[in-house]
Design a protein around this motif. Structure first.
Motif, short mmCIF file in Angstrom:
data_model
loop_
_atom_site.label_atom_id
_atom_site.label_comp_id
_atom_site.label_asym_id
_atom_site.label_seq_id
_atom_site.Cartn_x
_atom_site.Cartn_y
_atom_site.Cartn_z
N LEU A 189 0.83 -0.74 -0.31
CA LEU A 189 -0.21 0.04 0.20
C LEU A 189 0.81 1.13 0.41
CD1 LEU A 189 -2.37 1.84 0.36
CD2 LEU A 189 -2.67 0.81 2.97
N LEU A 190 1.12 2.42 -1.13
CA LEU A 190 1.19 2.86 -1.20
C LEU A 190 0.85 4.01 -0.52
CD1 LEU A 190 4.64 4.66 -2.27
CD2 LEU A 190 3.21 4.59 -4.64
N PHE A 191 0.88 5.24 -0.16
CA PHE A 191 0.49 6.59 0.08
C PHE A 191 1.04 7.74 -0.21
CE2 PHE A 191 -1.75 4.64 3.73
CZ PHE A 191 -2.56 4.47 3.08
N THR A 192 0.96 8.85 -1.30
CA THR A 192 1.65 9.31 -1.58
C THR A 192 1.43 10.45 -2.05
OG1 THR A 192 3.08 9.67 -4.09
CG2 THR A 192 1.03 8.48 -4.03
N GLY A 193 1.73 11.79 -2.81
CA GLY A 193 1.04 12.50 -3.07
C GLY A 193 1.85 12.87 -3.95
N SER A 194 1.67 12.46 -5.20
CA SER A 194 1.90 12.37 -6.92
C SER A 194 2.57 13.82 -7.61
CB SER A 194 1.15 11.74 -7.59
OG SER A 194 0.13 12.13 -7.98
N ASP A 195 1.69 14.92 -6.92
CA ASP A 195 1.87 16.37 -7.29
C ASP A 195 2.51 17.02 -7.11
OD1 ASP A 195 -0.52 17.12 -6.42
OD2 ASP A 195 -1.79 17.12 -8.17
N VAL A 240 4.53 6.58 1.88
CA VAL A 240 4.32 5.61 2.67
C VAL A 240 3.93 4.44 1.76
CG1 VAL A 240 3.94 4.63 4.97
CG2 VAL A 240 4.17 7.19 5.25
N ILE A 241 5.09 3.43 2.22
CA ILE A 241 5.18 1.62 1.98
C ILE A 241 4.86 0.81 3.26
CG2 ILE A 241 6.16 0.45 0.06
CD1 ILE A 241 7.69 2.26 -0.99
N LEU A 242 3.68 0.47 2.80
CA LEU A 242 3.23 -0.12 4.17
C LEU A 242 3.50 -1.77 3.00
CD1 LEU A 242 0.94 1.14 5.79
CD2 LEU A 242 2.97 1.10 6.89
N VAL A 243 3.51 -3.08 3.72
CA VAL A 243 3.27 -4.43 3.30
C VAL A 243 2.44 -4.95 4.30
CG1 VAL A 243 4.84 -6.79 2.83
CG2 VAL A 243 5.78 -4.55 2.31
N LEU A 244 1.45 -5.42 3.79
CA LEU A 244 0.44 -5.81 4.47
C LEU A 244 0.14 -7.42 3.74
CD1 LEU A 244 -2.22 -3.16 3.98
CD2 LEU A 244 -0.81 -3.15 5.61
N ASN A 245 -0.48 -8.69 4.76
CA ASN A 245 -0.35 -9.75 4.35
C ASN A 245 -2.17 -9.26 4.20
OD1 ASN A 245 -2.76 -9.84 6.79
ND2 ASN A 245 -1.47 -10.98 7.89
N PRO A 287 7.84 16.04 -3.61
CA PRO A 287 9.19 15.63 -4.31
C PRO A 287 9.46 14.51 -3.29
CG PRO A 287 9.69 18.46 -3.27
CD PRO A 287 7.65 17.11 -2.39
N PRO A 288 9.91 13.68 -2.09
CA PRO A 288 10.03 12.25 -2.21
C PRO A 288 9.17 11.24 -2.41
CG PRO A 288 9.99 13.55 -0.38
CD PRO A 288 9.47 14.63 -1.40
N CYS A 289 7.91 11.24 -3.30
CA CYS A 289 6.90 11.26 -3.59
C CYS A 289 7.36 10.42 -5.06
CB CYS A 289 6.23 11.24 -3.81
SG CYS A 289 5.08 11.02 -1.60
N MET A 290 7.81 12.10 -5.97
CA MET A 290 7.69 11.74 -6.79
C MET A 290 9.36 11.24 -7.24
SD MET A 290 6.50 15.89 -8.09
CE MET A 290 5.53 16.59 -7.22
N ARG A 300 13.75 5.78 0.63
CA ARG A 300 15.24 6.29 1.28
C ARG A 300 15.80 6.42 0.36
NH1 ARG A 300 15.04 1.29 4.83
NH2 ARG A 300 13.78 1.76 6.55
N ARG A 301 16.94 7.61 -0.21
CA ARG A 301 18.00 7.62 -1.19
C ARG A 301 18.50 6.67 -0.90
NH1 ARG A 301 17.66 14.40 -1.30
NH2 ARG A 301 16.59 14.46 0.33
N ASN A 302 19.38 6.55 -0.05
CA ASN A 302 20.54 5.50 0.04
C ASN A 302 20.03 4.15 -0.65
OD1 ASN A 302 18.39 4.94 2.26
ND2 ASN A 302 20.63 3.61 3.17
N LEU A 303 18.97 3.92 -0.95
CA LEU A 303 18.20 2.17 -1.59
C LEU A 303 18.31 2.45 -2.48
CD1 LEU A 303 15.95 0.99 1.10
CD2 LEU A 303 18.17 0.55 0.92
N ASP A 304 18.90 1.51 -3.70
CA ASP A 304 18.37 1.74 -5.17
C ASP A 304 17.31 0.56 -5.25
OD1 ASP A 304 19.59 -1.08 -4.66
OD2 ASP A 304 21.39 -0.60 -6.02
N VAL A 305 16.87 0.16 -6.70
CA VAL A 305 16.31 -1.26 -6.54
C VAL A 305 16.84 -2.14 -6.14
CG1 VAL A 305 15.47 -2.26 -8.59
CG2 VAL A 305 14.60 0.00 -9.50
#
Length: 152
Positions: A45-51, A115-120, A54-57, A132-137
């Motif tokens: 589940l991704l919570f974003t402010g797409s427009d 916010v990225i949530l992993v849910l069962n 800046p971190p969401c974009m 997280r800037r320090n994480l790549d794909v």
């Protein structure tokens, strides 16, 4: 051969390629939960402010749109996007805004973005992260996999 055949082939390829590179987002949590149960998968589940966020974009541009990530994500999770755009041209329907607000009341009370949530597939939170800037794909894939393992 028809003189329009090459044009038709090119159009078909463009449409097909764009479809295969797109994230398969769900916008209805109940639909996603049903699908996750059918597939025996967890939900992201991704919570974003797409427009406006800046971190969401950046998350969308550098991680979520990456071909390797899309391939991994499509095979391993059911994806739900709860977007909170501010620009008039990106305005959601009243029904979608209501669904997103209900998800936020349950899963993102602070209204933090992204916010990225992993849910069962029953809706229990297994893990959470943001941009997280320090994480790549590969780092995001590893992180989501670590959350996924808690639900199995």
């Amino acid at each position: 051969m028809n003189k329009f055949a090459p044009i038709i082939i090119v159009l078909f390829l463009v449409l097909f390629c764009n479809h295969t590179n797109a994230q398969d987002w769900k916008y209805d949590f109940e639909e996603a939960t049903t699908l996750a149960k059918e597939k025996d998968q967890n939900i992201v589940l991704l919570f974003t402010g797409s427009d406006w966020c800046p971190p969401c974009m950046r998350l969308e541009k550098y991680i979520l749109s990456d071909k390797e990530f899309i391939e991994y994500a499509g095979k391993n999770f059911v994806w739900v996007k709860a977007d909170f755009p501010k620009r008039r041209k990106n305005k959601l329907t009243a029904i979608q805004r209501s669904k997103n607000k209900a998800l936020a009341r349950k899963y993102n009370k602070r209204m933090s973005f992204p916010v990225i949530l992993v849910l069962n597939n029953d809706g229990t939170v297994l893990g959470a992260t943001g941009y997280r800037r320090n994480l790549d794909v590969k780092g995001y894939i590893s992180l989501l996999t670590s959350f996924d393992s808690f639900g199995r």
